[in-house]
Design a protein around this motif. Sequence first.
Motif, PDB file in Angstrom:
ATOM      1  N   ASN A  42       2.776   3.558   7.920  1.00 48.79           N
ATOM      2  CA  ASN A  42       3.869   4.060   7.091  1.00 48.79           C
ATOM      3  C   ASN A  42       5.073   4.567   7.881  1.00 48.79           C
ATOM      4  O   ASN A  42       5.970   5.179   7.293  1.00 48.79           O
ATOM      5  CB  ASN A  42       3.349   5.199   6.208  1.00 48.79           C
ATOM      6  CG  ASN A  42       2.429   4.691   5.142  1.00 48.79           C
ATOM      7  OD1 ASN A  42       2.845   4.006   4.215  1.00 48.79           O
ATOM      8  ND2 ASN A  42       1.144   5.000   5.282  1.00 48.79           N
TER       9      ASN A  42
ATOM     10  N   THR B 183       1.664  10.439   0.900  1.00 51.43           N
ATOM     11  CA  THR B 183       0.737   9.332   1.149  1.00 51.43           C
ATOM     12  C   THR B 183      -0.440   9.795   1.998  1.00 51.43           C
ATOM     13  O   THR B 183      -1.588   9.430   1.729  1.00 51.43           O
ATOM     14  CB  THR B 183       1.478   8.172   1.857  1.00 51.43           C
ATOM     15  OG1 THR B 183       2.610   7.812   1.068  1.00 51.43           O
ATOM     16  CG2 THR B 183       0.587   6.974   2.056  1.00 51.43           C
TER      17      THR B 183
ATOM     18  N   TYR C 130      -4.225   9.809   0.762  1.00 54.45           N
ATOM     19  CA  TYR C 130      -5.168   9.011   1.541  1.00 54.45           C
ATOM     20  C   TYR C 130      -6.385   9.872   1.917  1.00 54.45           C
ATOM     21  O   TYR C 130      -7.524   9.428   1.804  1.00 54.45           O
ATOM     22  CB  TYR C 130      -4.472   8.474   2.797  1.00 54.45           C
ATOM     23  CG  TYR C 130      -5.373   7.712   3.728  1.00 54.45           C
ATOM     24  CD1 TYR C 130      -5.781   6.415   3.434  1.00 54.45           C
ATOM     25  CD2 TYR C 130      -5.809   8.284   4.920  1.00 54.45           C
ATOM     26  CE1 TYR C 130      -6.618   5.714   4.294  1.00 54.45           C
ATOM     27  CE2 TYR C 130      -6.643   7.594   5.783  1.00 54.45           C
ATOM     28  CZ  TYR C 130      -7.042   6.301   5.476  1.00 54.45           C
ATOM     29  OH  TYR C 130      -7.872   5.618   6.326  1.00 54.45           O
TER      30      TYR C 130
END
Length: 177
Positions: free
Chosen positions: A91, A99, A103
Amino acid sequence: MSANEDQEMELEALRSIYEGDESFRELSPVSFQYRIGENGDPKAFLIEVSWTETYPQTAPIISMNAFFNNTISSAVKQSILAKLQEEVEVNLGTAMTYTLFEYAKDNKEQFMENHHPVNNVTSISNIISAETPNTVPSIKKKDKKEQLSKTQKRKLADKTEYYFWSLRIRFCLGPQV
């Protein structure tokens, strides 16, 4: 867009997304913590993400050094951090704090599959003795009362009885002229 503008937009988004979420904590405008798992869950852990000046073009600093994680072994922490670092590489160049937190939430069970709580609790007396040997007096155990023989007990009772009788006589007779 500059890194600063990206950070401002991501900060605004994080505040909006996590408003009222007790697991999220903003330590500063560039540093955030997120608790993965519920309080009391032995497999819960805390991730801290701190942005560098050039974030999101450069990787954020990810840490698991919070006291909350004191029962997690270093091997498990390193494994989690390595997996999160892989996600950072994927990313890079985009806003990724949300994120990373998601995750970690999605992969909590996998991250903690080898987790066996480590007991890092050390008593204060051990810390004191380890840090300052011979400078702090050790904590004394209660002294044991001396055991008296029957003869010693009789003598003590006789002395005590004599003392109380003498006080009684003085009190009854009053001061002597």
